[in-house]
Design an enzyme around this catalytic site. Structure first.
Site, short mmCIF file in Angstrom:
data_model
loop_
_atom_site.label_atom_id
_atom_site.label_comp_id
_atom_site.label_asym_id
_atom_site.label_seq_id
_atom_site.Cartn_x
_atom_site.Cartn_y
_atom_site.Cartn_z
N LYS A 182 0.88 -1.18 0.00
CA LYS A 182 0.00 0.00 0.00
C LYS A 182 0.91 1.22 0.00
O LYS A 182 1.56 1.53 1.00
CB LYS A 182 -0.90 -0.01 1.24
CG LYS A 182 -1.69 1.27 1.48
CD LYS A 182 -2.70 1.53 0.39
CE LYS A 182 -3.59 2.72 0.76
NZ LYS A 182 -2.82 3.99 0.81
N GLY A 239 4.91 3.79 10.76
CA GLY A 239 4.10 5.00 10.72
C GLY A 239 3.71 5.45 12.11
O GLY A 239 4.37 5.14 13.10
N SER A 240 2.59 6.15 12.18
CA SER A 240 2.17 6.77 13.43
C SER A 240 1.60 5.75 14.39
O SER A 240 1.11 4.68 13.99
CB SER A 240 1.12 7.84 13.15
OG SER A 240 -0.10 7.25 12.72
N GLY A 243 -2.33 5.44 13.64
CA GLY A 243 -2.62 4.66 12.45
C GLY A 243 -2.22 3.21 12.60
O GLY A 243 -2.97 2.30 12.21
N GLY A 244 -1.04 2.97 13.18
CA GLY A 244 -0.59 1.60 13.37
C GLY A 244 -1.45 0.83 14.34
O GLY A 244 -1.76 -0.35 14.12
N GLU A 263 6.08 -0.61 13.41
CA GLU A 263 7.06 0.27 14.06
C GLU A 263 6.37 1.62 14.17
O GLU A 263 6.11 2.26 13.16
CB GLU A 263 8.34 0.33 13.24
CG GLU A 263 9.49 1.01 13.96
CD GLU A 263 9.56 2.48 13.61
OE1 GLU A 263 9.10 3.30 14.45
OE2 GLU A 263 10.05 2.81 12.54
N CYS A 300 12.54 8.18 12.90
CA CYS A 300 11.90 7.49 14.02
C CYS A 300 12.85 7.30 15.18
O CYS A 300 12.43 7.00 16.30
CB CYS A 300 11.31 6.16 13.57
SG CYS A 300 12.42 5.17 12.55
N GLU A 389 5.86 11.37 21.32
CA GLU A 389 6.69 11.82 20.21
C GLU A 389 6.14 13.09 19.57
O GLU A 389 4.94 13.20 19.31
CB GLU A 389 6.77 10.72 19.16
CG GLU A 389 7.63 11.07 17.95
CD GLU A 389 7.65 9.96 16.91
OE1 GLU A 389 8.67 9.83 16.22
OE2 GLU A 389 6.64 9.23 16.79
#
Length: 503
Positions: A182, A239-240, A243-244, A263, A300, A389
């Site tokens: 994606k 990603g965030s 979202g993750g 991650e 990250c 973060e």
């Protein structure tokens, strides 16, 4: 090599248009239209991946290695085009993208070498003991086998190394698993050119084209359809946290749950011990500032928090960092949304009653400038929001009153990708106290360094306890990353003619 954007998806070797389109939002230069993904296209790609799985999984390490090397070659052949579209879409400098391209192709070749050696298969053999009393033992053979089609989500901050042909894709292909990617809407043109390279490599190696598909754009239903598709057996994501976690929950809620290797982010705290501050407070402050601002703070592994014991040396450290940060010019962030989220984080820090501003800056659009704040240990430990973060060049200094308070901060940390110890000659005893705590908090612990920059090597771990990642036993960088997409199978008294070739 001349390349032309089609603006289409790549599904099992065919360039396919979607029902709708979306426009890219480059940092500079013209926008391009791209076909938008849909659940129907996801289904088509997943079915193609499943059809390709049987032959690709059993093709053996030599075929997998040959494909990985061919992808690296084809990416390099398109290097100029990738740099041109990548810099336009992301605002990253050409040198950064060229370095990231080298990291990506180097990783593909490292994985090829690794699978050819065969150690990743963890082969084990217990010979039969027919005369054992009171009961005989059968012959047992264990070997790791690929799990099936893998879904991969491209990352916003690494358009090459963590996206279309990045670590998750390379790991899955090395393991013998087809991949459905994606693509990230922040860099669809970069994703397409890399997909063109992968398609060319697949054709060169005479591999079933269903081993790779790229679905561009689309709304959240596309990602949801991908992780919930019954033919997908595992997911790789960078990603965030929000979202993750949403995708992780979808994977867990499936009728047959699957592993989600996410991650998700980290503040990567540094513990700067008293001896180190006494010896080199000024240089440490300047070096921290440089690490904070690398890539506009969009790594990250960005070390967003520095823990120090209060005093004159801490004052020197903070003043040095502030001076260095004040000299940093504005940098272009990856997307408008990331830039706005950075400003939100800055406003959250600036408005906190227990946080003091050391250096504040203003920026508009996609430009980011550094910000520096400080707080006391008791305030930091009382409010978990201070340990969240902020994606960008923002630093928070946490002043502890004593070594005991520094230990309390360490014990209260959530999971991290990295933790750093800055040590001086007299800091060994305190560091020895910290180490058993920090080993439980992070996937990588550094001494006298800075975590920005993740070496692609056998011993690297890029992961950690939640929320740094969703699976503390895995890494998304290094050769151990391949193991995420394998599972052990035991063969009992199996004739050699029925065993996998590698067994």
């Amino acid at each position: 090599m001349t390349t032309t954007l089609t603006g289409k998806h790549l599904i099992a070797g065919e360039w396919v248009a979607g029902a709708g389109t979306f426009a890219s939002e480059p940092a500079e230069g013209p926008s391009h239209d791209f076909a938008a993904g849909s659940p129907e296209l996801v289904d088509r790609a997943c079915r193609a991946a499943e059809a390709a799985f049987e032959t690709y999984a059993h093709a053996g390490a030599a075929t997998h290695a040959r494909l990985l090397r061919a992808i690296a070659d084809e990416i390099e052949a398109r290097g100029a085009a990738i740099t041109a579209i990548g810099t336009a879409e992301t605002g990253l400098p050409a040198a950064r993208l060229e370095g990231e391209r080298g990291r990506t192709t180097g990783q593909l070749r490292l994985f090829a070498d690794h699978v050819e050696k065969g150690d990743y298969l963890d082969r084990r053999h217990d010979a039969a003991l027919p005369d054992r009393k009171p009961a005989p033992r059968p012959e047992l053979r264990l070997i790791q086998r690929p799990v099936g089609p893998v879904a991969v989500f491209g990352a916003s901050n690494f358009p090459l190394a963590f996206s279309t042909a990045g670590g998750d894709t390379a790991s899955a292909l090395a393991a013998g698993c087809p991949v459905v990617v994606k693509g990230h809407s922040a860099h669809p043109g970069t994703a397409e050119i890399v997909a063109q390279a992968i398609a060319a490599a697949i054709a060169r190696c005479n591999v079933d084209p269903g081993v790779f598909s790229l679905i561009q754009g689309g709304d959240r239903s596309v990602g949801a359809a991908l992780v919930q598709h019954p033919l997908i057996r595992a997911v790789g994501f960078t990603g965030s946290l929000a979202g993750g976690r949403a995708l992780f929950d979808l994977c867990a809620a499936r009728p047959e749950p699957i592993p989600f290797f996410g991650e998700l982010g980290s503040v990567n705290p540094m513990f700067t011990l008293p001896g180190a501050l006494s010896e080199r407070a000024g240089p440490l402050g300047r070096d921290w500032a440089a690490s904070l601002c690398l890539g506009a703070g969009q790594f990250c592994t960005n070390p967003g928090i520095a823990v120090v014991i209060d005093g004159a040396d801490a004052d020197t450290f903070v003043a040095s960092a502030a001076e260095a940060l004040s000299e940093v010019a504005g940098q272009t962030m990856l997307t408008d949304g990331i830039a706005e989220a950075y400003r939100d984080g800055q406003r959250r820090m600036a408005g906190h009653p227990d946080v003091s501003a050391v250096l504040t800056t203003d920026a508009e659009g996609r430009t980011a400038r550094p910000n520096l704040f400080e707080t006391r240990a008791e305030a930091f430990m009382a409010d978990h929001r201070l340990a969240e973060e902020v994606f960008g060049p923002l630093g928070l200094v946490v002043r502890a009153a004593s070594a005991d308070e520094m230990m309390a901060i360490a014990r209260g940390l959530a999971g991290q990708l990295t933790v750093t110890l800055h040590l001086g000659a007299d800091d060994t005893a305190l560091a020895q106290q910290l180490m058993p705590v920090l080993e439980r908090k992070a996937g990588r612990i550094l001494a006298n360094g800075f975590p920005t920059g993740v070496e692609v090597a056998d011993a690297m771990v890029h992961g950690g306890p939640y929320p740094a990642s969703t699976n503390f036993g895995a890494t998304s960088v290094g050769t151990m990353a391949i193991r995420r997409f394998l599972r052990p199978v035991c063969y009992q008294n199996m004739p050699a003619s029925l065993l996998p070739p590698e067994a």
